[in-house]
Design a protein around this motif. Structure first.
Motif, mmCIF file in Angstrom:
data_model
loop_
_atom_site.group_PDB
_atom_site.id
_atom_site.type_symbol
_atom_site.label_atom_id
_atom_site.label_comp_id
_atom_site.label_asym_id
_atom_site.label_seq_id
_atom_site.Cartn_x
_atom_site.Cartn_y
_atom_site.Cartn_z
ATOM 1 N N PRO A 43 -35.734 -40.055 4.340
ATOM 2 C CA PRO A 43 -35.786 -39.772 2.899
ATOM 3 C C PRO A 43 -35.963 -41.069 2.113
ATOM 4 C CG PRO A 43 -33.855 -38.754 3.926
ATOM 5 C CD PRO A 43 -34.450 -39.676 4.940
ATOM 6 N N ILE A 44 -36.734 -40.997 1.055
ATOM 7 C CA ILE A 44 -36.877 -42.158 0.164
ATOM 8 C C ILE A 44 -36.739 -41.654 -1.270
ATOM 9 C CG2 ILE A 44 -39.428 -42.042 0.266
ATOM 10 C CD1 ILE A 44 -39.364 -45.132 -0.046
ATOM 11 N N LEU A 50 -34.825 -49.354 0.529
ATOM 12 C CA LEU A 50 -35.717 -49.128 1.666
ATOM 13 C C LEU A 50 -36.920 -50.065 1.686
ATOM 14 C CD1 LEU A 50 -35.078 -47.086 3.754
ATOM 15 C CD2 LEU A 50 -36.451 -45.413 2.541
ATOM 16 N N VAL A 52 -37.224 -53.055 0.352
ATOM 17 C CA VAL A 52 -36.960 -54.486 0.194
ATOM 18 C C VAL A 52 -37.510 -55.285 1.373
ATOM 19 C CG1 VAL A 52 -35.107 -56.206 0.180
ATOM 20 C CG2 VAL A 52 -34.999 -54.256 -1.356
ATOM 21 N N GLY A 88 -28.925 -35.351 -6.219
ATOM 22 C CA GLY A 88 -29.318 -36.245 -5.133
ATOM 23 C C GLY A 88 -30.332 -37.288 -5.571
ATOM 24 N N GLN A 114 -23.928 -52.847 -13.847
ATOM 25 C CA GLN A 114 -23.847 -54.078 -13.048
ATOM 26 C C GLN A 114 -24.805 -54.060 -11.858
ATOM 27 O OE1 GLN A 114 -20.227 -55.965 -12.389
ATOM 28 N NE2 GLN A 114 -19.220 -55.157 -14.189
ATOM 29 N N VAL A 115 -25.518 -52.958 -11.667
ATOM 30 C CA VAL A 115 -26.470 -52.886 -10.549
ATOM 31 C C VAL A 115 -27.767 -53.581 -10.962
ATOM 32 C CG1 VAL A 115 -27.883 -51.357 -9.134
ATOM 33 C CG2 VAL A 115 -25.508 -50.754 -9.622
ATOM 34 N N ILE A 120 -34.076 -51.828 -11.812
ATOM 35 C CA ILE A 120 -33.419 -51.247 -10.632
ATOM 36 C C ILE A 120 -32.568 -50.051 -11.063
ATOM 37 C CG2 ILE A 120 -31.744 -51.705 -8.774
ATOM 38 C CD1 ILE A 120 -34.413 -53.136 -8.350
ATOM 39 N N ALA A 137 -21.898 -52.471 -1.918
ATOM 40 C CA ALA A 137 -22.499 -51.635 -2.970
ATOM 41 C C ALA A 137 -21.593 -51.559 -4.199
ATOM 42 C CB ALA A 137 -22.749 -50.237 -2.424
ATOM 43 N N LEU A 180 -29.806 -33.858 3.710
ATOM 44 C CA LEU A 180 -30.019 -34.630 2.484
ATOM 45 C C LEU A 180 -28.729 -34.630 1.677
ATOM 46 C CD1 LEU A 180 -33.451 -33.379 1.059
ATOM 47 C CD2 LEU A 180 -32.954 -35.611 2.096
ATOM 48 N N LYS A 198 -16.311 -56.886 -10.517
ATOM 49 C CA LYS A 198 -17.255 -57.376 -9.500
ATOM 50 C C LYS A 198 -17.287 -58.897 -9.588
ATOM 51 C CE LYS A 198 -22.264 -57.239 -8.515
ATOM 52 N NZ LYS A 198 -23.513 -56.502 -8.763
ATOM 53 N N GLN A 205 -27.603 -59.798 -11.438
ATOM 54 C CA GLN A 205 -28.420 -59.837 -10.219
ATOM 55 C C GLN A 205 -27.671 -60.500 -9.065
ATOM 56 O OE1 GLN A 205 -31.214 -58.384 -9.651
ATOM 57 N NE2 GLN A 205 -32.645 -58.525 -11.325
#
Ligand SMILES: Cc1cc2nc3c(=O)[nH]c(=O)nc-3n(C[C@H](O)[C@H](O)[C@H](O)COP(=O)(O)OP(=O)(O)OC[C@H]3O[C@@H](n4cnc5c(N)ncnc54)[C@H](O)[C@@H]3O)c2cc1C
Length: 311
Positions: A43-44, A50, A52, A88, A114-115, A120, A137, A180, A198, A205
């Protein structure tokens, strides 16, 4: 590499191997395609994990992909009387834009911001963050601190796994290749304490050297949840620290937390930090933000911090 470039590779052969992309239009069709591939199709969703390594290790990527991006029914955020249900395909940006999340489950929005970068956040999904299984993560800790449940589906039916029991080891999880993640269910409860911190080498980044998500709810089934990232092979709850909080133990310094931290996590030295630094950083954040910060209680609207090594 953007997904549209990947699609152009459809069926291209390199020395016998091939990249193919399956493009289901519905959840049902996706599950059937996955079953027909015997779980071999990958799955993508946003592709931000995936793809990177795509340019470097192309031979590992010669396989069938199941592109979920066209399945509109997996995208919406749904509020029910007792849960927030992420789809999902729900992205960080979908959650940031939902004002109700900021009011009821603010750590989701704090972590989402913060991601990476906005680019992104608009592509990356919560389900992708879970299944990628990185111990560093940012989405997983806050979901776990809110007792999220992962809803898996295959043609054989649905299965629900509490996120805190989802991981079995580094990148090992209770998801079969034919399943899934179709939803992530987060119970709605009133919270008296919510915090996500974090620590990274930069304010943006950065991959976490230590991540901590902490919640307290007095509602039924609640209590303290302390979830740590980047300090063990998987993101995990910290039962010894939670017990100290439940018992309202008197803690007078960060150092007094070190024995409980040693029971709960097993940090390592790696390119981002050392085990020693991670334990000390965790002790300081827990002491100043949680053990002292709990006195601020429900009145506090300051739910998150991103810190660099210099504070
Ligand atoms: C520049 C950059 C910065 C980043 N910064 C951060 C950061 O600060 N914090 C952070 O946590 N992450 C970060 N990431 C990693 C990534 O963005 C997140 O982990 C994101 O949530 C992955 O989601 P995705 O939809 O892109 O997953 P994908 O790359 O599409 O997939 C990741 C994995 O999940 C599987 N998968 C995806 N959806 C499903 C599904 N519905 N069911 C079953 N399996 C599924 C895929 O097969 C794959 O194994 C960063 C990535 C980049 C490129």
């Amino acid at each position: 590499m953007p997904l549209h470039r990947l699609r152009r590779d459809r069926g291209r052969h390199r020395g016998g191997a091939a990249v193919s992309v399956l493009l289901p239009g519905s959840r049902r069709e996706a599950l059937e395609l996955l079953a027909r591939s015997n779980g071999a199709a990958m799955p993508i969703a946003g592709g931000t994990d995936l793809l990177v390594h795509w340019p470097q290790r192309q031979e590992e990527h010669d396989r069938a992909y199941l592109d979920l991006s066209g399945i509109a029914e997996l995208r919406p955020v749904e509020w029910t009387p007792d849960a927030l249900v992420l789809g999902g395909l729900t992205t960080y940006w979908d959650v940031i834009r939902d004002a109700r999340v900021g009011r009821e489950l603010p750590l989701l929005a704090v972590a989402a911001r913060q991601v990476g970068s906005i680019q992104i956040q608009t592509r990356g999904t919560w389900a992708g963050n879970i299944v990628n299984g990185s111990p560093a993560a940012d989405g997983v800790p806050v979901l776990m601190a809110y007792d999220a449940v992962v809803v898996l589906e295959s043609v054989a039916g649905r299965e629900e796994v509490p996120l805190e029991r989802f991981y079995e080891g580094y990148k090992q999880m209770r998801r079969r290749p034919d399943q899934l993640v179709v939803a992530i269910r987060i119970p709605r409860r009133p919270y008296t304490f919510q915090r996500f911190v974090k620590i990274g080498s930069r304010r943006a980044q950065a991959i976490a050297k230590v991540g901590l998500a902490v919640t307290h709810s007095a509602a039924g089934g609640g209590g303290w949840r302390v979830v740590a990232a980047s300090v063990a092979p998987t993101i995990r709850r910290c039962p010894s620290i939670e017990r100290l909080l439940e018992e309202q133990a008197a803690v007078h310094s960060p150092e007094e937390l070190l024995p409980a931290i040693a029971r709960d996590v097993t940090p390592i030295d790696d390119i981002r930090s050392t085990a020693e630094y991670r334990k000390l950083a965790m002790a300081r954040v827990l002491f100043y933000d949680v053990f002292r910060g709990r006195e601020q209680g429900a009145g506090s609207t300051d739910h998150g911090r991103r810190m660099t090594d210099n504070g």
